[in-house]
Design an enzyme around this catalytic site. Structure first.
Site, PDB file in Angstrom:
ATOM      1  N   MET A 326       0.764  -1.271  -0.150  1.00 41.20           N
ATOM      2  CA  MET A 326      -0.052   0.133   0.072  1.00 41.20           C
ATOM      3  C   MET A 326       0.829   1.240   0.026  1.00 41.20           C
ATOM      4  SD  MET A 326      -2.904  -0.825  -0.232  1.00 41.20           S
ATOM      5  CE  MET A 326      -4.036   0.847   0.039  1.00 41.20           C
ATOM      6  N   ASP A 345      10.394   3.523   6.077  1.00 43.61           N
ATOM      7  CA  ASP A 345      10.187   2.275   6.689  1.00 43.61           C
ATOM      8  C   ASP A 345      11.059   2.002   7.690  1.00 43.61           C
ATOM      9  OD1 ASP A 345       9.434  -0.703   7.073  1.00 43.61           O
ATOM     10  OD2 ASP A 345       8.534  -0.446   5.069  1.00 43.61           O
ATOM     11  N   VAL A 402       0.972   1.411   7.620  1.00 46.21           N
ATOM     12  CA  VAL A 402       1.306   0.315   8.070  1.00 46.21           C
ATOM     13  C   VAL A 402       0.321  -0.782   8.724  1.00 46.21           C
ATOM     14  CG1 VAL A 402       3.371   1.820   9.418  1.00 46.21           C
ATOM     15  CG2 VAL A 402       1.284   1.282  10.904  1.00 46.21           C
ATOM     16  N   GLU A 404      -2.453  -3.008  10.204  1.00 46.18           N
ATOM     17  CA  GLU A 404      -3.596  -2.800  10.816  1.00 46.18           C
ATOM     18  C   GLU A 404      -3.843  -2.995  12.315  1.00 46.18           C
ATOM     19  OE1 GLU A 404      -7.131  -1.715   9.121  1.00 46.18           O
ATOM     20  OE2 GLU A 404      -5.238  -0.662   8.881  1.00 46.18           O
ATOM     21  N   LYS A 409       0.087   1.807  14.904  1.00 47.84           N
ATOM     22  CA  LYS A 409      -0.246   3.257  14.152  1.00 47.84           C
ATOM     23  C   LYS A 409      -0.049   4.238  15.187  1.00 47.84           C
ATOM     24  CE  LYS A 409      -3.425   0.897  10.946  1.00 47.84           C
ATOM     25  NZ  LYS A 409      -2.951   1.555   9.836  1.00 47.84           N
ATOM     26  N   SER A 431      -8.195   0.637   6.822  1.00 47.59           N
ATOM     27  CA  SER A 431      -9.188   0.311   6.181  1.00 47.59           C
ATOM     28  C   SER A 431     -10.525  -0.095   7.019  1.00 47.59           C
ATOM     29  CB  SER A 431      -8.963  -0.968   5.280  1.00 47.59           C
ATOM     30  OG  SER A 431      -8.480  -2.180   5.991  1.00 47.59           O
ATOM     31  N   HIS A 452      -8.245   6.230   3.056  1.00 49.01           N
ATOM     32  CA  HIS A 452      -8.206   4.812   2.681  1.00 49.01           C
ATOM     33  C   HIS A 452      -8.312   4.630   1.327  1.00 49.01           C
ATOM     34  CE1 HIS A 452     -10.915   0.921   2.566  1.00 49.01           C
ATOM     35  NE2 HIS A 452      -9.733   0.692   2.393  1.00 49.01           N
TER      36      HIS A 452
END
Length: 716
Positions: A326, A345, A402, A404, A409, A431, A452
């Site tokens: 993503m 990252d 990152v 879910e 987060k 999401s 999203h």
């Protein structure tokens, strides 16, 4: 002021300049039709003094096509009146086409739909050589067909087979590609050359007649009766039905109009075209698609969901946290639009791997001649791959992409947020997790929002913008501007778990997997999805997103429900997902095994063991296809209504566009809410109750639906 300026020069060349008053583009509305009638009559009177005719445009584009405001309102009762109007318009085009004098289209901008049809009715077409110009007949994308002679002239120009992608797929061409295809005759490097080449053709060709108006005309590539063409056409309807699944009448009517028209003279073929055109215009599928893909999509693009009174923002530097699939996709989609990107990252190696995703996509463009090596390198130079948060300094926007997990987060938010520009905004690409919950980790919750994206980001056009409880209007406006700046379509929703698209997507996959638990054959479930108009079946998409992700999302939702003191209502699909993952070790496509087998060589196929484990042969035989199709479409539409009822969705347009572009809801319906409207709100509520009685409370009609049904109101 007339819509067509009539200018007969001293050189006896008549220039007809189309310039619709009060419009940014020329369209075939009532005013144009009146002007064309007057023009055709005047041309007939002046014919002896006319050497040739140039058709030009005073707008930036050549001609935009039919007036969809008019077309959308035509009812079945008005079909005959509509046919007469269309035939009258085409008769005036034929007066110019058959006048014996050369008629040249001087095409200065895009000519789509009716615009290209006007050009095809000319004897010669000169186009400005500009790659931004598009030529095509895209009516099929709105459930329509080219009704201004396109299905008759194009096959007679380039042959039936060559014309089918343009007619039935709505393929658009650049001027160079159109020249190669034989649709236009010349390119011009400047507006001056455009007219000089048009004049030169007139001087060199004092008498002109279309090939199809000459005695002994032969169809390029063979008429339908030609053995080779007849063989191809004999299988064309079956191949087309395989693509449309019977949901889209337009491609089938286009095929019929082109093939039937090719077997008679041009004027008879034109009448055949009009009949099919009127059928589509007055049909429900075209109404659905035009309403959503034209009117509602344009309203969204015009900023219908954006807060008013806030200056438009243009972002210059965007940070992306997480260089997985993503994050890498977001970085690519941002950089390719000229914005600098910092792709961060946990390690430089991971970040560089994420950047290499852009390199691969751009290399493909270069290999196909769509980009130069220098352009590729310029885009890659905009992406800084890093493991250091310091590189995020002065970002206008930071997007967290990152895994879910709320704690993870929160950690990356607190690390990156202090680096933002003074008026910067922070967005989560979650999401499912509520934005208000994630914003608790932020020092500036009013600058925190959800963005999203959908996978793969480089192909999926939708971005769902989620507004948290404390998100400011300024933050929403800037997020909206960013989405449009990278060329994507924004919908705006309010906060809740799963927001809109993920909630509705969940009902689709759960319903399909739930059918398996009832003993229905998996092939029937998959086919029902396709025949309902979904791009893929529910078992296919479950494998694509991975069954482990479905488990993870459910676990997060259960945790939230427990924290809120709510009782979790298990869905019949849950036991199947758990058995597939935990008992059979089948986690989805990425793991090499899910509901489908994925052999290294050969096509994927349903896991044979599903039949032994779950199929009840009696149930599988007696189940009705219509019930399966209804369940798939109704469960998603009902959840969409709930989102409207709860205030998660702000507008019907966002509901329709989001359902199609985000989760692939059957496009022929015009979207989840348009499906309800076109079905009939009362009939829909009654059918929902039938499904509730037969299959469970998840189909219970929401209060808002019952309220609309009682008043016999549509959702607007």
């Amino acid at each position: 002021m007339t819509a067509i300026k009539y200018d007969l020069g001293s050189d006896q060349i008549l220039t007809l300049t189309i310039d619709m008053p009060g419009q940014s583009a020329n369209t075939m509305n009532r005013e144009f039709r009146t002007a064309l009638t007057e023009t055709a009559t005047k041309v007939q009177a002046d014919l002896d003094n006319i050497k040739g005719i140039i058709i030009a445009s005073a707008k930036k584009t050549f001609f935009a096509g039919g007036d969809l405001n008019e077309i959308h309102q035509v009812t079945r009762e008005q079909a005959k009146e509509f046919e007469d109007m269309v035939d009258g318009l085409k008769a005036n085009m034929r007066i110019l086409e058959t006048c014996g004098k050369p008629v040249v289209a001087a095409i200065n901008g895009s000519a789509l739909g009716g615009g290209l049809e006007i050009a095809l009715a000319c004897h010669h077409r000169v186009v400005l050589d500009n790659d931004s110009i598009q030529l095509g007949l895209p009516e099929v994308s709105l459930g329509l067909l080219p009704g201004g002679g396109g299905t008759q002239r194009l096959p007679r120009m380039i042959g039936l087979e060559a014309s089918f992608p343009l007619l039935m797929e709505g393929k658009k061409l650049s001027p160079k590609a159109a020249l190669k295809a034989g649709i236009i005759d010349e390119l011009a490097s400047s507006p001056e050359e455009l007219f000089s080449k048009a004049q030169a053709f007139i001087e060199a060709n004092p008498k002109c007649e279309q090939p199809w108006d000459k005695k002994g005309f032969k169809m390029p590539g063979g008429a339908p009766s030609h053995p080779a063409m007849a063989q191809k056409l004999s299988i064309a309807p079956a191949m087309l039905r395989e693509k449309t699944k019977g949901c889209y009448p337009a491609p089938e009517r286009i095929l019929a109009a082109a093939v039937e028209g090719a077997q008679v003279d041009f004027d008879s073929g034109s009448l055949i075209e009009t009949r099919y055109f009127a059928e589509l215009v007055t049909g429900q599928v075209a109404k659905n698609m035009t309403n959503t893909f034209w009117f509602q999509l344009n309203a969204i693009k015009a900023g219908g969901s954006r807060p008013a009174g806030i200056d438009k923002a243009s972002l210059k530097k965007v940070g992306v946290l997480g260089a997985g699939m993503m994050g890498a996709g977001i970085a690519y989609s941002t950089a390719i639009r000229g914005i600098d990107v910092v792709l961060k990252d946990v390690s430089s190696e991971n970040a560089e791997k994420g950047k290499s995703y852009s390199e691969k996509l751009l290399a493909k463009k270069v290999s196909r001649g769509r980009m130069t090596e220098a352009e590729k390198e310029a885009i890659l130079s905009r992406i800084t791959a890093t493991a250091s948060a310091d590189d995020l300094e002065n970002c206008d926007l930071i997007i967290e992409a990152v895994f879910e997990d709320s704690d993870l987060k929160a950690k990356v938010t607190q690390e990156a947020e202090p680096k933002m520009a003074v008026n910067g905004i922070f967005a989560s690409n979650t999401s499912t997790i509520p934005i208000t919950q994630l914003a608790e980790a932020s020092a500036k919750p009013d600058h925190f929002i959800g963005l999203h994206f959908f996978s793969p980001v480089d192909k999926m056009q939708l971005v769902e913008i989620i507004v948290g409880e404390k998100t400011s209007d300024e933050t929403l406006a800037r997020a909206f501007d960013y989405v449009q700046q990278i060329g994507k379509t924004p919908i705006v929703v309010n906060d809740s778990r799963g927001f809109f698209t993920s909630r509705v997507f969940g009902t689709f996959v759960n319903e399909g997997i739930g059918m398996l638990s009832e003993g229905i054959h998996p092939a029937s479930i998959e086919n029902a999805g396709l025949l309902a108009g979904m791009p893929v079946g529910p078992l296919t998409i479950s494998d694509e997103v991975s069954l482990t992700l479905l488990q993870h999302v459910r676990a997060e939702a259960q945790k939230d429900a427990a924290a809120a003191g709510r009782t979790w209502q298990p869905h019949p699909a849950e036991a199947i997902v758990d058995a597939m993952v935990d008992t059979h070790g089948r986690k989805g496509k990425a793991a090499g095994a899910g509901f489908y087998e994925y052999p290294e060589k050969g096509k994927k196929h349903l896991w044979p063991e599903l039949e032994n484990l779950y199929v009840d042969q009696d149930e599988a035989r007696k189940v009705k296809l219509q019930d399966l199709k209804d369940r798939i479409l109704f469960i998603q539409a009902i959840e969409t209504i709930r989102c409207l009822e709860e205030g998660v969705l702000r507008t019907v347009a966002d509901a329709n566009i989001g359902s199609i572009f985000g989760i692939g809801y059957a496009p022929w319906t015009g979207g989840a809410i348009q499906f309800v409207n076109q079905y009939g709100v009362r009939r829909f509520a009654e059918r929902a109750q039938e499904l509730t009685d037969q299959y469970g409370e998840r189909f219970t009609p929401p209060a808002l639906l019952l309220e609309k049904a009682e008043k016999n109101e549509t959702f607007a």
